[in-house]
Enzyme design. Structure first.
Site, PDB file in Angstrom:
ATOM      1  N   VAL A 169      39.518  40.919  42.915  1.00  0.00           N
ATOM      2  CA  VAL A 169      40.782  41.034  42.189  1.00  0.00           C
ATOM      3  C   VAL A 169      41.396  42.415  42.415  1.00  0.00           C
ATOM      4  O   VAL A 169      40.680  43.411  42.563  1.00  0.00           O
ATOM      5  CB  VAL A 169      40.570  40.753  40.675  1.00  0.00           C
ATOM      6  CG1 VAL A 169      39.744  41.845  40.003  1.00  0.00           C
ATOM      7  CG2 VAL A 169      41.884  40.534  39.951  1.00  0.00           C
ATOM      8  N   CYS A 170      42.735  42.445  42.448  1.00  0.00           N
ATOM      9  CA  CYS A 170      43.477  43.703  42.468  1.00  0.00           C
ATOM     10  C   CYS A 170      44.630  43.548  41.477  1.00  0.00           C
ATOM     11  O   CYS A 170      44.484  42.840  40.480  1.00  0.00           O
ATOM     12  CB  CYS A 170      43.951  44.057  43.885  1.00  0.00           C
ATOM     13  SG  CYS A 170      45.157  42.918  44.581  1.00  0.00           S
ATOM     14  N   ARG A 171      45.753  44.157  41.716  1.00  0.00           N
ATOM     15  CA  ARG A 171      46.866  44.069  40.759  1.00  0.00           C
ATOM     16  C   ARG A 171      47.609  42.739  40.877  1.00  0.00           C
ATOM     17  O   ARG A 171      47.811  42.054  39.889  1.00  0.00           O
ATOM     18  CB  ARG A 171      47.835  45.234  40.971  1.00  0.00           C
ATOM     19  CG  ARG A 171      48.952  45.279  39.945  1.00  0.00           C
ATOM     20  CD  ARG A 171      49.740  46.585  40.069  1.00  0.00           C
ATOM     21  NE  ARG A 171      50.677  46.699  38.962  1.00  0.00           N
ATOM     22  CZ  ARG A 171      51.950  46.354  39.034  1.00  0.00           C
ATOM     23  NH1 ARG A 171      52.439  45.861  40.151  1.00  0.00           N
ATOM     24  NH2 ARG A 171      52.732  46.493  37.983  1.00  0.00           N
TER      25      ARG A 171
ATOM     26  N   GLY B 107      47.161  40.622  44.051  1.00  0.00           N
ATOM     27  CA  GLY B 107      46.476  39.717  44.971  1.00  0.00           C
ATOM     28  C   GLY B 107      46.490  40.087  46.436  1.00  0.00           C
ATOM     29  O   GLY B 107      45.802  39.458  47.232  1.00  0.00           O
TER      30      GLY B 107
ATOM     31  N   MET C 180      45.241  40.978  38.592  1.00  0.00           N
ATOM     32  CA  MET C 180      45.109  41.307  37.173  1.00  0.00           C
ATOM     33  C   MET C 180      46.368  40.975  36.389  1.00  0.00           C
ATOM     34  O   MET C 180      46.298  40.765  35.180  1.00  0.00           O
ATOM     35  CB  MET C 180      44.731  42.776  36.987  1.00  0.00           C
ATOM     36  CG  MET C 180      43.288  43.096  37.326  1.00  0.00           C
ATOM     37  SD  MET C 180      42.071  42.145  36.374  1.00  0.00           S
ATOM     38  CE  MET C 180      42.349  42.763  34.707  1.00  0.00           C
TER      39      MET C 180
END
Length: 107
Positions: A58-60, A62, A86
């Site tokens: 996961v990141c901010r 995708g 996220m």
């Protein structure tokens, strides 16, 4: 190679969740059980990522997590991108904590 993607609301509660955002993003808000290895450090720290279970990345939003999931996949890991990152995690009202003492948010 196609990377599998899953909606944030469908990530299993007991998943190995790898958060690849930068330190300031992590401090603002992250999943309680997530493991933090920033994308900029993943190559030198890949030995910390389990090879014997599915890794949800996961990141901010995708994009970075898609790149990391693809790279892990080329190394033989079973890696899944968390679509929407996220931001989707927060929108799905999944649990979040911060390291700042303030209400968690997605930075």
């Amino acid at each position: 190679m196609t990377v599998r993607e899953i909606d944030a609301s469908a990530v299993p509660d007991d998943a190995y969740l790898l958060d690849v955002r930068e330190q300031d993003e992590w401090l603002a808000g992250h999943a309680p059980e997530a493991v933090h290895i920033p994308m900029t450090q993943i190559q030198e720290r890949v030995s910390e990522v389990p090879a014997d279970r599915t890794v949800y990345v996961v990141c901010r939003v995708g994009g970075r997590s898609l790149q990391v999931a693809a790279w892990l996949g080329r190394l033989g890991h079973d890696a899944v991108n968390v679509g929407g990152g996220m931001q989707s995690w927060e929108a799905a009202r999944r649990p979040m904590i911060s390291e700042t003492g303030q209400e968690p948010f997605v930075a």
